[in-house]
Design a protein around this motif. Sequence first.
Motif, mmCIF file in Angstrom:
data_model
loop_
_atom_site.group_PDB
_atom_site.id
_atom_site.type_symbol
_atom_site.label_atom_id
_atom_site.label_comp_id
_atom_site.label_asym_id
_atom_site.label_seq_id
_atom_site.Cartn_x
_atom_site.Cartn_y
_atom_site.Cartn_z
ATOM 1 N N VAL A 11 -58.481 27.481 97.409
ATOM 2 C CA VAL A 11 -58.368 28.170 98.691
ATOM 3 C C VAL A 11 -59.702 28.073 99.408
ATOM 4 O O VAL A 11 -60.712 28.605 98.930
ATOM 5 N N THR A 12 -59.725 27.405 100.560
ATOM 6 C CA THR A 12 -60.952 27.387 101.351
ATOM 7 C C THR A 12 -61.020 28.656 102.188
ATOM 8 O O THR A 12 -60.006 29.211 102.587
ATOM 9 N N GLY A 13 -62.228 29.128 102.423
ATOM 10 C CA GLY A 13 -62.368 30.401 103.125
ATOM 11 C C GLY A 13 -61.776 31.537 102.333
ATOM 12 O O GLY A 13 -61.155 32.450 102.889
ATOM 13 N N GLY A 14 -61.982 31.516 101.018
ATOM 14 C CA GLY A 14 -61.333 32.485 100.139
ATOM 15 C C GLY A 14 -62.129 33.748 99.889
ATOM 16 O O GLY A 14 -61.721 34.575 99.076
ATOM 17 N N GLY A 15 -63.249 33.932 100.579
ATOM 18 C CA GLY A 15 -64.067 35.107 100.328
ATOM 19 C C GLY A 15 -63.625 36.349 101.063
ATOM 20 O O GLY A 15 -64.071 37.457 100.749
ATOM 21 N N SER A 16 -62.729 36.194 102.031
ATOM 22 C CA SER A 16 -62.265 37.346 102.797
ATOM 23 C C SER A 16 -60.975 36.972 103.521
ATOM 24 O O SER A 16 -60.543 35.814 103.510
ATOM 25 N N GLY A 17 -60.361 37.972 104.157
ATOM 26 C CA GLY A 17 -59.217 37.731 105.029
ATOM 27 C C GLY A 17 -58.003 37.146 104.341
ATOM 28 O O GLY A 17 -57.703 37.445 103.179
ATOM 29 N N ILE A 84 -54.894 25.155 99.743
ATOM 30 C CA ILE A 84 -54.692 26.016 100.906
ATOM 31 C C ILE A 84 -55.875 25.848 101.842
ATOM 32 O O ILE A 84 -56.977 26.351 101.577
ATOM 33 N N ASN A 85 -55.665 25.115 102.931
ATOM 34 C CA ASN A 85 -56.688 24.901 103.944
ATOM 35 C C ASN A 85 -56.693 26.104 104.884
ATOM 36 O O ASN A 85 -55.947 26.152 105.867
ATOM 37 N N ASN A 86 -57.539 27.064 104.570
ATOM 38 C CA ASN A 86 -57.519 28.331 105.289
ATOM 39 C C ASN A 86 -58.806 28.605 106.067
ATOM 40 O O ASN A 86 -58.784 29.367 107.032
ATOM 41 N N ALA A 87 -59.928 28.026 105.674
ATOM 42 C CA ALA A 87 -61.217 28.376 106.269
ATOM 43 C C ALA A 87 -61.167 28.268 107.790
ATOM 44 O O ALA A 87 -60.582 27.327 108.342
ATOM 45 N N GLY A 88 -61.771 29.248 108.449
ATOM 46 C CA GLY A 88 -61.748 29.222 109.901
ATOM 47 C C GLY A 88 -62.859 30.039 110.520
ATOM 48 O O GLY A 88 -63.437 30.924 109.889
ATOM 49 N N VAL A 89 -63.161 29.712 111.764
ATOM 50 C CA VAL A 89 -64.052 30.520 112.594
ATOM 51 C C VAL A 89 -63.371 30.642 113.953
ATOM 52 O O VAL A 89 -62.557 29.791 114.331
ATOM 53 N N GLN A 90 -63.688 31.694 114.657
ATOM 54 C CA GLN A 90 -63.103 31.888 115.989
ATOM 55 C C GLN A 90 -64.179 32.409 116.927
ATOM 56 O O GLN A 90 -64.683 33.514 116.755
ATOM 57 N N ARG A 91 -64.511 31.608 117.910
ATOM 58 C CA ARG A 91 -65.471 32.019 118.933
ATOM 59 C C ARG A 91 -64.674 32.623 120.086
ATOM 60 O O ARG A 91 -63.943 31.935 120.785
ATOM 61 N N ARG A 92 -64.846 33.922 120.296
ATOM 62 C CA ARG A 92 -64.116 34.602 121.363
ATOM 63 C C ARG A 92 -64.948 34.566 122.641
ATOM 64 O O ARG A 92 -65.758 35.447 122.927
ATOM 65 N N VAL A 93 -64.744 33.522 123.400
ATOM 66 C CA VAL A 93 -65.455 33.351 124.667
ATOM 67 C C VAL A 93 -64.609 32.459 125.559
ATOM 68 O O VAL A 93 -64.156 31.394 125.145
ATOM 69 N N GLY A 94 -64.356 32.909 126.786
ATOM 70 C CA GLY A 94 -63.574 32.121 127.719
ATOM 71 C C GLY A 94 -64.310 30.865 128.154
ATOM 72 O O GLY A 94 -65.547 30.806 128.114
ATOM 73 N N ILE A 95 -63.579 29.857 128.583
ATOM 74 C CA ILE A 95 -64.187 28.582 128.952
ATOM 75 C C ILE A 95 -65.260 28.767 130.025
ATOM 76 O O ILE A 95 -66.350 28.191 129.943
ATOM 77 N N ALA A 96 -64.975 29.571 131.031
ATOM 78 C CA ALA A 96 -65.921 29.735 132.138
ATOM 79 C C ALA A 96 -67.200 30.445 131.717
ATOM 80 O O ALA A 96 -68.228 30.334 132.402
ATOM 81 N N SER A 97 -67.152 31.154 130.602
ATOM 82 C CA SER A 97 -68.326 31.903 130.132
ATOM 83 C C SER A 97 -69.008 31.242 128.942
ATOM 84 O O SER A 97 -69.977 31.787 128.410
#
Length: 264
Positions: A11-17, A84-97
């Motif tokens: 499991v990648t990204g298996g340390g949380s979530g 299980i290819n699970n690892a992820g990041v999510q940058r919460r920022v709109g394109i214009a910003s």
Amino acid sequence: MATQAKHSVLVTGGGSGIGLGLAERHHAAGHRVMITGRNAAKLAAVADRLPGVETLANDIGTPEGRQDLADHVRRTMPDLDVLINNAGVQRRVGIASDHAPWPEVQYEIDILFAAPIHLGRLLVPLMLAHGRPGVLVNVTSGGAFFPQAFAPVYSAAKAAMHSYTMTLRHALQATPIRVVELIPPAVATELAGPGQAHGADLDEFCDTVFPLLDGSHPEVGFGFTADPDFTEKRAAEQRAFDTLAARSGVPVHGTPVAREPETA
């Protein structure tokens, strides 16, 4: 995949979530489990709490990190049969910003899109070599189908991963490996950073989807991604894909596919 069989699970990204939730359930079922992630302290805490879980701190956001992980798996877990290819990041920022330096944006793309493709290329041959049934799970998102304006790169990368997963499933259809797309809605995890967790309860989500990740369901959703309207649209897309793929002549696991006669 037999229900009572014991599996070797990565499991990648298996340390949380979600990754940790699925790893916990595989561990509870008596399977051999290896988790990876960038945060060595998180991985060590999981290993302390779940004796027997194996860990490897590495960064699959780089080609070198992915190669190191694949080499480690070949040495220590050659009987891998669940990826299980699970690892992820999510940058919460709109394109214009979004004024971040390009490497930050590229890293998001690499974790979400390049990493699962590359790991599949590295580890599917290992899973095929032992000849036993296996499952490859790619975790996408409801955002793959309904772009999220607050996370545009994330949504686009997950949409691309959905497309690739459909093609990968087609390519491996004649092998013992089943390809599953896990499509979470918003789930309350640390994905977007501190204070950003919202959505479905993590344990409820994992309890519901875990039994469905055995390869018997090509796609697994929860909440709105399991609603009949959503799944019917997905079924229609799959039928269209199957029709076009049958005409393409693209090899399936090394075997040329006969082209259907063109019709006027």
